[in-house]
Enzyme design. Structure first.
Site, short mmCIF file in Angstrom:
data_model
loop_
_atom_site.label_atom_id
_atom_site.label_comp_id
_atom_site.label_asym_id
_atom_site.label_seq_id
_atom_site.Cartn_x
_atom_site.Cartn_y
_atom_site.Cartn_z
N ASP A 165 0.99 -1.09 0.45
CA ASP A 165 -0.37 0.09 -0.47
C ASP A 165 0.49 1.07 -0.04
OD1 ASP A 165 -1.60 2.23 0.24
OD2 ASP A 165 -2.71 0.73 2.17
N TRP A 174 7.38 -5.25 7.94
CA TRP A 174 6.61 -5.74 7.55
C TRP A 174 6.48 -6.96 6.24
CZ3 TRP A 174 5.55 -9.18 11.51
CH2 TRP A 174 4.95 -10.28 11.08
N ASN A 220 -1.68 -2.40 6.94
CA ASN A 220 -0.48 -1.49 6.32
C ASN A 220 -0.83 0.30 5.92
OD1 ASN A 220 -3.40 -0.79 4.57
ND2 ASN A 220 -2.79 -2.18 3.08
N ASP A 221 -1.36 1.28 7.31
CA ASP A 221 -2.27 2.36 7.52
C ASP A 221 -0.78 2.70 7.88
OD1 ASP A 221 -4.59 2.72 6.12
OD2 ASP A 221 -5.86 2.65 7.55
N TRP A 256 5.98 3.78 8.33
CA TRP A 256 6.96 2.19 8.94
C TRP A 256 8.61 3.35 8.63
CZ3 TRP A 256 6.44 -1.32 12.03
CH2 TRP A 256 5.24 -2.34 11.64
N TYR A 303 7.06 9.59 4.27
CA TYR A 303 7.19 9.15 3.55
C TYR A 303 7.12 9.34 1.65
CZ TYR A 303 5.17 4.74 1.21
OH TYR A 303 5.35 4.40 -0.10
N THR A 316 8.80 2.68 -1.55
CA THR A 316 8.19 1.18 -1.02
C THR A 316 8.85 0.39 -1.89
OG1 THR A 316 6.41 1.32 0.12
CG2 THR A 316 6.86 -0.48 0.08
#
Lengths: 183, 416, 183, 416
Positions: free
Chosen positions: A83, A108, A155-156, A159, A168, A171
């Protein structure tokens, strides 16, 4: 006006077609802040299709001309639970962050099936941090996602808390192992 | 061309002022918000422009903005004092450098940053907005959810305007107000953690309940709604889990379903960023619904279903209108037939893709309540008569996208 | 459908209607950073239309149901040289800044003709500062604008340099006097 | 559902790694930019997302971003060192608090912020981007235009990575490079101010020229283009004023018109945010043109007209294509007929409103140069063969809007 209608119909249809699994307008909110925390997908699945044989690249990846083999496509096999924005569209690749960002060590793992060999791989989804949102190739697949209080499967969550800045950018999806072949 | 230099014009202007039909006005005037506040105010937050806009849904007018830094702009409104609270994250160099997490106190009249409280730079960031911070029922303490990934709450004394304490909540996340000095967190095993603070905002008591749902089988979402002393949690499979928090220990009431069997087969399901709202005076629950399979719990909605909380019966289904179109704050509107077509297109495309939908709903708490809808697809805010479901129109507030939403006087109807 | 626009009467009217002279998509860049520095418009113009007579409001303003009399419309007479967002759509009014902003004391003056009395007024365009861009009612009228090096007539400049923060939010148009009636 | 805990899966995964067809990869990898850089790189800046994106127009790929704080994101590229320079304004609390103006030095390989130089917090902010900062021809000093409203230049020694001096430029604004240690500013009376700095970046000499244009009658815009030792200034009425800066004093060459009489009557005119570009190897000038009356000098363009600078003759008119549509970085694209229709609509609406147009152009300096176009209307970057005018396509770089544009190796073709 009939022409206008036809155009709009076509437009909307095409939007719908492309968004049955993914985003066009892309939940900008989620995208801007939500990190790439990745739910753990069920390992147990039906039998794989036969491996594509001669279309397989040397590294065991699917045919790069298909979505499942194209790291710049949300349909790429490793993104089964991403996500966020794809680093591969942002100056990085599917397993390396864009220049000048830092890869978050806290993350994760997901489990994605590689159609090229039918195996389930353990994928580490790491956020690329310290530059603001990339904006390209938003990819949202909420399969297996859980609420924030179920932290390791949410996934909200942004990280980037594992890096110098929580900002952010995008990914990556790194292969860290193979799961059992049958769940 | 007859152009004049500044000085010349200014002199001419001032000399001639006495002859003006429009009187000379004073410079430096800054507006203030009206007191008492209107019953239909709503805060809509835009993470692109990094601010929240206060809009009056009675007339669609923008009342002002507060900047909010990185993340999802959320505004808390106490009933006790004319103030607003915004928790912000900033870096000294925009996206890099030194991190500052602060709770800023805005004047309810001035909308100016009157004070700030520095927090530990641990605040959680997520696309989710529900339960990320909470204001205690006595309006004294704000709890801010921290994730490092260790979980804790930062407690701020907003009356004294100082940081109180950090309270660890191992295995439990988020914060919901549950009494004058009590917060509730949701735990990974499906239980609740009750955190009670003392007069100084320090940990007084911390208790864990039994699990009340199975997070593997059918987790409840973070997007709960308050109904008097209860919190109503909706699960992925559209079950409402009411939790009565009037006593020392939570009382878990029997769950009930938002959908009947036929609707369940039809894949009707709750979804979105904020999908529950309650109108307390009438005891009505509003739920944002869409059709979609498993794992679509974050997909926006196309309908709002209204329930009577006492009887748990559905009163009405509202087919939502589209959120209109805007581009970076500029509404794409027209008059006449073209305008009609644009509106139709907005309505018709709603729900056509997972993100062209309504992401959040809220309800005002007055006797003529408004149901408000926003979504990432547009900078517009749409509103409905919350009792009849009648669509009242859209307001464009200059935002690029709207993903957070709150009605400031949800529980109190105004400042005391 | 008729009710739908009820809110919007006199509020952020469709920009599309005005596209021949002004912005629809609004030069977002200009809008975000460019302040409201205001070029001095030519005072010399043709004879005024007859004053609207009974439509004039007590204060000498044009009929508020017309664009020239509506402070939330880019066509409002005082905005003859604005480039920015209208404070009146942002929580302020045509002559007061939105709550929580500061009005910049450094500014430039324009000269606008009031159709209600045919007189040329000296208008001070002051930026409202210290909160980020309002986003509503973008209004761009480059008449008489000059480049940045001709500072006092450049409407690209962010005039918030006169306040605590240079962050631009919106703009007001304050009557500070009457210019000579004939330039 | 067969789900497993993290630890379990990790163990299984690692144990089974030897059997993998796709090899196990390492974590923590971060990409770097290629060296030497590509000939078709371009920086496109988005003031909404407050960053500039580096895109390779050869394949449309995004290479990375730099954040830029409040204002118009502009990137300077020296030829001497593999670095990029970005001047930024930040506040300690986002939109309030303490102001910091800094020049940040990004590594040309790493794209990481390697160093920063703190500037006096006086930097001018404007919608205009041209002439706001300049890099001396020897790549040693950057001049930053200050406006408080007193005018001055902040001089930064980018080799030593330190602030050098502030030089007052009363009555004159902006900065253009004009020699190894010299900058030129434009003055309110139509003259130039030449500012020469010494080895320490302090003021060595400051001279004023005679006026070379009438700022009342027909001012030149800030959006000049460099052609070897000349700067070419375009006026509102589309006259090119070439200024030869090879000597100690500027030599003002005869002005020439971009439009012929018929075109002038037809209201063809230069306009936009950055409306001139030069391809030095072929001595070609590119001008962004539109039809519009007086005071439309900031209106975007619909055509690019190409001139041979030696003969001052026009070689070609290129009808520009639309910039496509995107929403907050997400391209609105489709395949097949719908895609074709969307493209047509983009082309057809170009120029339909003043801001649905091309706002800035740039040209790469290689032998197969690209003409690049951007505009506020879209997050896309369009490119053309700069020699033939052939439209090559659009790249979507994830930006909400693009209003600044530069080709990093405009004068040198790469890092030395």
């Amino acid at each position: 006006m009939a022409r206008m209608d036809r155009w709009m119909t076509g437009f909307a249809r095409s939007l719908a077609r492309r968004t049955s699994r993914r985003s066009v307008l892309a939940g900008i909110g989620t995208a801007l802040v939500g990190g790439a925390a990745v739910p753990l997908l069920p390992v147990a699945r039906g039998r794989a299709e036969p491996a594509p044989g001669d279309r397989v690249t040397p590294s065991g990846e699917p045919d790069p001309t298909t979505p499942a083999g194209d790291p710049q496509d949300c349909g790429y096999w490793r993104y089964c639970a991403v996500d966020g924005f794809l680093s591969s569209c942002c100056g990085g690749s599917h397993n390396a962050c864009p220049p000048g960002t830092q890869m978050s060590p806290i993350t994760w793992l997901g489990t994605c099936r590689n159609p090229a060999d039918g195996k389930e791989y353990v994928i580490s989804y790491n956020d690329c941090c310290g530059k603001d949102v990339c904006g390209s190739c938003i990819c949202r697949r909420h399969e297996g996602d859980k609420p924030v209080y179920y932290t390791p499967k949410s996934n909200d969550i942004d990280w980037c808390m594992g890096t110098r800045e929580i900002i952010y950018n995008s990914t990556v999806a790194v292969v860290v192992g193979v799961a059992r072949e049958k769940g | 061309m007859g152009r004049r230099a500044l000085a010349g014009l200014l002199l001419v202007g001032l000399a001639a002022a006495a002859r003006a039909d429009v009187p000379v006005e004073s410079l430096g005037r800054v507006e203030t918000l009206p007191l008492p506040p209107g019953p239909h105010w709503a805060w809509v937050g835009d993470p692109v422009f990094r601010h929240a806009t206060l809009v009056d849904l009675s007339d669609g007018r923008t009342l002002g903005i507060v900047n909010a830094g990185f993340g999802m702009p959320t505004v808390l409104t106490p009933a006790a004092r004319p103030e607003f609270y915004v928790v912000e994250t900033h870096y000294s160099r925009g996206s890099r450098g030194e991190r500052s997490d602060v709770l800023t106190i805005y004047g309810g009249r001035s909308l100016a940053a009157e004070a700030e409280v520095v927090l530990p730079p641990k605040r959680a960031h997520a696309a989710n907005t529900a339960g990320m911070l909470a204001l205690s029922d006595d309006d004294r303490f704000v709890a801010v959810f921290n994730l490092t990934p260790a979980t804790s709450l930062s407690i701020v004394d907003v009356e004294a305007r100082r940081f109180s304490a950090e309270i660890e909540t191992p295995g439990c996340s988020l914060a919901y107000a549950a009494g004058p000095r009590r917060f509730v967190s949701l735990c990974m095993n499906g239980a609740l953690m009750l955190v009670e603070v003392d007069d100084e905002g320090r940990e007084a008591r911390k208790t864990r309940s039994e699990p009340f749902f199975d997070p593997q089988l059918d987790p409840v979402t973070e997007k709960a709604a308050r109904w008097e002393d209860r919190w109503l949690f909706a699960s992925f499979e559209s079950w409402i889990h009411p939790v009565d928090l009037s006593g020392a220990a939570p009382r878990f009431e029997e769950r009930w379903s938002l959908v009947n069997d036929a609707e369940r087969v039809d894949d009707w399901r709750i979804g979105g960023m904020q999908h529950l709202a309650v109108h307390e005076p009438t005891g009505r629950l509003y739920a944002l619904m869409h059709r979609g399979g498993p794992d679509t719990h974050k997909q926006g909605g196309t309908e709002v279903w209204i329930y009577d909380l006492a009887s748990r019966e559905r009163l009405q289904r509202i087919e939502l209108h589209g959120l209109g179109f805007s581009y970076l704050g500029v509404p794409l509107r027209a008059e006449g037939f073209t305008g009609w077509l644009i509106d139709k297109l907005a309505d018709w495309t709603l729900g056509m893709a997972p993100d062209i939908a309504v992401d959040a709903i809220a309800v005002t708490q007055d006797a003529a309540p408004r149901l408000v809808t926003v979504g990432a697809v547009s900078g517009a805010v749409a509103s409905y008569d919350a009792l009849t479901g009648e669509f009242l129109g859209r307001a464009y507030v200059g935002n690029a996208t709207n993903v957070t939403l709150s009605t400031p006087f949800a529980r109190t109807g105004g400042w005391r």
